[in-house]
Design a protein around this motif. Structure first.
Motif, PDB file in Angstrom:
ATOM      1  N   ASN A 192      -6.192  -8.492  -0.524  1.00  0.00           N
ATOM      2  CA  ASN A 192      -7.360  -7.614  -0.677  1.00  0.00           C
ATOM      3  C   ASN A 192      -8.252  -7.675   0.555  1.00  0.00           C
ATOM      4  O   ASN A 192      -8.786  -6.654   0.993  1.00  0.00           O
TER       5      ASN A 192
ATOM      6  N   LYS B 123      -9.146  -0.695   5.949  1.00  0.00           N
ATOM      7  CA  LYS B 123      -9.977   0.462   5.601  1.00  0.00           C
ATOM      8  C   LYS B 123     -11.017   0.767   6.668  1.00  0.00           C
ATOM      9  O   LYS B 123     -11.437   1.908   6.831  1.00  0.00           O
ATOM     10  N   LYS B 124     -11.418  -0.250   7.413  1.00  0.00           N
ATOM     11  CA  LYS B 124     -12.436  -0.079   8.453  1.00  0.00           C
ATOM     12  C   LYS B 124     -11.867   0.432   9.767  1.00  0.00           C
ATOM     13  O   LYS B 124     -12.630   0.825  10.652  1.00  0.00           O
TER      14      LYS B 124
ATOM     15  N   ILE C 290      -6.693  -5.617   3.276  1.00  0.00           N
ATOM     16  CA  ILE C 290      -6.822  -4.191   2.966  1.00  0.00           C
ATOM     17  C   ILE C 290      -8.228  -3.704   3.301  1.00  0.00           C
ATOM     18  O   ILE C 290      -8.399  -2.620   3.867  1.00  0.00           O
ATOM     19  N   GLU C 291      -9.235  -4.499   2.981  1.00  0.00           N
ATOM     20  CA  GLU C 291     -10.611  -4.118   3.323  1.00  0.00           C
ATOM     21  C   GLU C 291     -10.772  -3.978   4.839  1.00  0.00           C
ATOM     22  O   GLU C 291     -11.476  -3.087   5.311  1.00  0.00           O
TER      23      GLU C 291
ATOM     24  N   ASP D  60      -6.609   8.416   3.315  1.00  0.00           N
ATOM     25  CA  ASP D  60      -7.641   8.579   2.315  1.00  0.00           C
ATOM     26  C   ASP D  60      -7.414   7.443   1.321  1.00  0.00           C
ATOM     27  O   ASP D  60      -6.530   7.516   0.469  1.00  0.00           O
ATOM     28  N   TRP D  61      -8.190   6.390   1.438  1.00  0.00           N
ATOM     29  CA  TRP D  61      -7.969   5.181   0.656  1.00  0.00           C
ATOM     30  C   TRP D  61      -8.195   5.418  -0.834  1.00  0.00           C
ATOM     31  O   TRP D  61      -7.779   4.602  -1.656  1.00  0.00           O
ATOM     32  N   ASN D  62      -8.836   6.526  -1.199  1.00  0.00           N
ATOM     33  CA  ASN D  62      -9.000   6.855  -2.614  1.00  0.00           C
ATOM     34  C   ASN D  62      -7.708   7.392  -3.220  1.00  0.00           C
ATOM     35  O   ASN D  62      -7.592   7.479  -4.439  1.00  0.00           O
TER      36      ASN D  62
ATOM     37  N   VAL E 252       0.865  -1.174   0.000  1.00  0.00           N
ATOM     38  CA  VAL E 252       0.000   0.000   0.000  1.00  0.00           C
ATOM     39  C   VAL E 252       0.902   1.225   0.000  1.00  0.00           C
ATOM     40  O   VAL E 252       1.553   1.531   1.001  1.00  0.00           O
TER      41      VAL E 252
END
Length: 148
Positions: free
Chosen positions: A123, A130-131, A126-127, A138-140, A87
């Protein structure tokens, strides 16, 4: 069983075995002959012996068959290793997400994974990251790079 685990166990049986993954099969070659024994990559329980006489004369053929039978019984979606990613949170060699294994805290660092820091994430992981409220990203704006 993962394909990688099956390959490791088969190569431990004999240096005369080669693994070929072309054509949707997990194919064990022996003395440069392919399709001696192979597992289908298209459906479960697909285990085939292409050349019975050759197979019967292979070293450790019974153990080989057991390894391949276990692989053939494994659901297709569980045979592949989960892809892992770095990441990237900002530019530079030290711009990658690192998670301290003992505390779970986030820091930025290199891609080098150690016994202290996790730097490669699936993945699914990573999800989960994100939580987390304690990872102020800012995951975007982050970039995922394939880990090797």
């Amino acid at each position: 069983m993962k394909y990688s685990e099956a390959e490791k166990r088969i190569k431990a049986l004999s240096s005369e075995y080669e693994i070929d993954m072309r054509g949707g099969y997990f194919d064990v070659a022996y003395n440069e002959r392919t399709h001696v024994i192979y597992v289908s990559g298209d459906y479960e329980y697909g285990l085939y012996v292409g050349y019975v006489n050759t197979f019967l004369n292979m070293p450790f053929n019974n153990k080989l068959y057991m390894v391949l039978a276990e692989l053939a019984m494994t659901p297709l979606d569980q045979r592949e290793e989960a892809k892992k990613y770095y990441v990237k949170i900002f530019d530079g060699e030290l711009g990658y997400l690192n998670i301290d294994i003992s505390t779970g805290f986030m820091t930025a660092g290199s891609v080098c994974e150690t016994e202290f820091f996790k730097t490669k994430f699936t993945n699914k992981a990573i999800e989960q990251l994100k939580k987390r409220d304690d990872i102020p990203l800012d995951w975007n704006k982050v970039t995922l790079e394939k880990a090797e």
